[in-house]
Design an enzyme around this catalytic site. Structure first.
Site, PDB file in Angstrom:
ATOM      1  N   HIS A 225      16.847 -17.316   2.459  1.00  0.00           N
ATOM      2  CA  HIS A 225      15.935 -16.758   1.874  1.00  0.00           C
ATOM      3  C   HIS A 225      14.700 -16.735   1.021  1.00  0.00           C
ATOM      4  CE1 HIS A 225      15.277 -12.455   0.278  1.00  0.00           C
ATOM      5  NE2 HIS A 225      15.889 -12.474   0.022  1.00  0.00           N
ATOM      6  N   HIS A 264      10.390 -15.303  11.505  1.00  0.00           N
ATOM      7  CA  HIS A 264      11.158 -14.547  10.490  1.00  0.00           C
ATOM      8  C   HIS A 264      12.117 -13.471  11.001  1.00  0.00           C
ATOM      9  CE1 HIS A 264      10.650 -11.614   7.295  1.00  0.00           C
ATOM     10  NE2 HIS A 264       9.865 -12.259   6.500  1.00  0.00           N
ATOM     11  N   ASP A 315       6.586 -18.706   2.752  1.00  0.00           N
ATOM     12  CA  ASP A 315       7.546 -19.325   2.334  1.00  0.00           C
ATOM     13  C   ASP A 315       6.439 -21.193   2.397  1.00  0.00           C
ATOM     14  OD1 ASP A 315       8.962 -18.443   1.707  1.00  0.00           O
ATOM     15  OD2 ASP A 315      10.555 -18.256   2.767  1.00  0.00           O
TER      16      ASP A 315
END
Lengths: 378, 378
Positions: A225, A264, A315
């Site tokens: 996460h 994702h 990210d």
């Protein structure tokens, strides 16, 4: 609309756990909206505090409201003496996410939510949290690393600016402040992701906001996460140039290794946030080191697309942008906390209105009806 | 097998969110098993430490193993100097659940889980938590209420005995120690209840044990979950005798008020734990005050059954038993934490083996595609 296929690596994938008016995500395979506004418009046209106001207070502020909101936030940056003692007691070796989790939990002891759980109370507490996280985090950071007790105030008028100022001890450039606005906007909200869902499960029992946020931080900490941006940088740093990165990543892919920072659970075409943060990362990468890292990140992204048709998620290039601003690796996920607390708090209010406790069931796979042998005979 | 009807007040009611070999609950409408053993056998035949060993370490211990386990737990009761400073910094007005949440979060800063997340590490940490909760809670309790720094050791060989000893400053009776064993056994594990599910959602992101337990405590705090035994006592204490209680409760029922302590999201016939704790409550109720409370509790239970066919759940008579042992109201839910940490920890290990992130989806009910007005024009 692309067809949804539940992912095997995700429990409750595609299962509706409640209603939300805060966020729609992945409906067309690559879109993200906060309260109906496209993430691309928000990232391009807003400061983070506008988006925080949208999520926590329900509306985009006008100029006067924004000014007053930012002044209020700037006045909420302080830490109590007791809090400073607690932060000074946390060892240097602690993970900064554990520090923030403890900060929120202790604040819940010092300034608990009123028993009526009013929305005004949640908004007040959420504003205080996003305003003061940087103060707590960097007070601990400097004290534990160099025994300096920093002043947790700054002349910066933004949350991102305040963070950079306390970190580096000087006024950040406009380009860096802008980068923080964009980054914080992109991380603010994402429907029923694991940390937000954690906050909602906690709020569903009738518990308080601090408990819900503490749980959210705990969930965000995991490498599957929020911890992913830390892992992303670790991957990039393994290599000295793009060619070396390409050869090694291709090798790892053929060994079926999962590369963090790509793909994702919700998006099927691309992560709409990736190009936005990639542009910021490119702008910030101006010296030799950061240009090298950006080149490596870009090459790995090309390899992942060419061989696996996997796209970078938020990210991946966030790690490049943060590194260019000389933010230490272990402070990456805490920045996510500064931002996502806006979404978590809004979801807590929504779950309370919904009024349900969240309690699924399990598939039992253990032994049935065992006889209890008295301890003397075991 | 009774037919399952999803409850409207529960989100994900009846939806399978994963596998477990730890607990089966409500399969026949009123049964509960831990790793295949009937709760009635466990409560009658075991000490709490046997059940803790069953949940955390996977097996029921023999006599030698139990002795050695209890000795190990007794040696794990200490608090660091830094922890004492933190506990002394928490105000008297804090909720004890917030204190325990902060205790676990700070312990995660002091003694973080090893990066390999081994089961041995989880077991070690879980044992330390259940051994030391009473020390932390009652150190804070006595310091904040009377500025006494208590010694957090005791000659008691059980977790329940240690709790009562530190609370009252003297050796508890055998009857009280037995009552604590039974109570802690009954509260130890309950499948995918909201706090355990919280711990699993947190563990599912790859986060650490302390984050998962911190989240569990946050969820348990709510009045629809662990906080219910506190509310139960508040209800009973409203009345001076059973007749008054009956008249008022009947009135509230006709006004459609929900009476906390009755009914259950999973059991349809009865809560199998209720009769066990009711018998304990009856045994402990020997003086005038406790006999009065027991009488009121019993009468309200009769009214609830006669008018609504609702049965008392575990929380109802637990409140009577705790009150008889002179445990302050606000320490009720913390006792639940001492116990349920065994189940939470076992579920964390199970979720890690499962390897999935838990990420449901939401039904979007907000506005679509709003145009972003520039701030100058808002």
């Amino acid at each position: 609309m692309s067809e949804f296929k539940p992912k095997k690596s995700v429990a409750l994938s595609g299962v509706v756990a409640g209603n939300t008016a805060l966020c729609s995500v992945g409906k067309s395979g690559n879109d993200l909206h906060y309260r109906g506004f496209d993430i691309k418009d928000l990232a391009q046209g807003c400061e983070f505090e506008e988006v925080a106001h949208l999520l926590i207070h329900g509306t985009l502020p006008n100029q006067l409201e924004l000014k007053s909101y930012k002044m209020k936030l700037a006045k909420s940056r302080g830490l109590s003496d007791a809090m400073k003692i607690v932060l000074e007691s946390i060892p240097k070796t602690a993970h900064p996410m554990d520090v923030l989790r403890t900060y929120v939990s202790f604040l819940g002891c010092e300034s608990p939510e009123a028993a009526d759980h009013s929305e005004a109370g949640v908004r007040e507490a959420a504003d205080r949290l996003i305003a003061s996280y940087s103060s707590a985090l960097l007070y601990w950071f400097h004290f534990s690393n160099s025994e300096r007790r920093i002043v947790v105030d700054s002349a910066e008028d933004s949350i991102g600016g305040h963070f950079l100022h306390l970190l580096h001890g000087q006024r950040p450039s406009q380009a860096w402040i802008k980068a923080m606005h964009v980054s914080l906007i992109l991380y603010a909200e994402h429907e029923f992701n694991a940390s937000t869902f954690t906050s909602r499960v906690i709020a569903g029992t009738g518990s308080d906001l601090y408990s819900a946020i503490t749980g959210g931080i705990g969930a965000l900490r995991g490498p599957k996460h929020g911890g992913a941006n830390e892992v992303a940088l670790e991957i990039m740093r393994r290599y000295t140039d793009p060619d070396e990165a390409q050869a090694d990543i291709e090798n790892r892919i053929s060994n079926k290794e999962v590369i963090i920072g790509f793909g994702h659970p919700v998006y099927t075409i691309e992560d709409p946030r990736s190009d936005i943060i990639k542009a910021i990362a490119a702008e910030l990468s101006t010296d030799e080191d950061s240009l090298k890292l950006y080149g490596i990140a870009q090459r790995i992204a090309k390899v992942m697309w060419d061989t696996k048709k996997m796209f970078p998620n938020l990210d991946w290039f966030s790690a490049v942008a943060y590194d260019a601003m000389e933010i230490p690796l272990l402070l990456f996920t805490p920045i996510f906390v500064l931002s996502r607390t806006t979404g978590w708090s809004a979801h807590v209010m929504e779950q309370r209105v919904d009024g349900k406790i969240i309690r699924p069931t399990a598939n039992y796979i253990g032994p049935d009806d065992l006889a209890l042998t008295p301890i003397e005979s075991r």
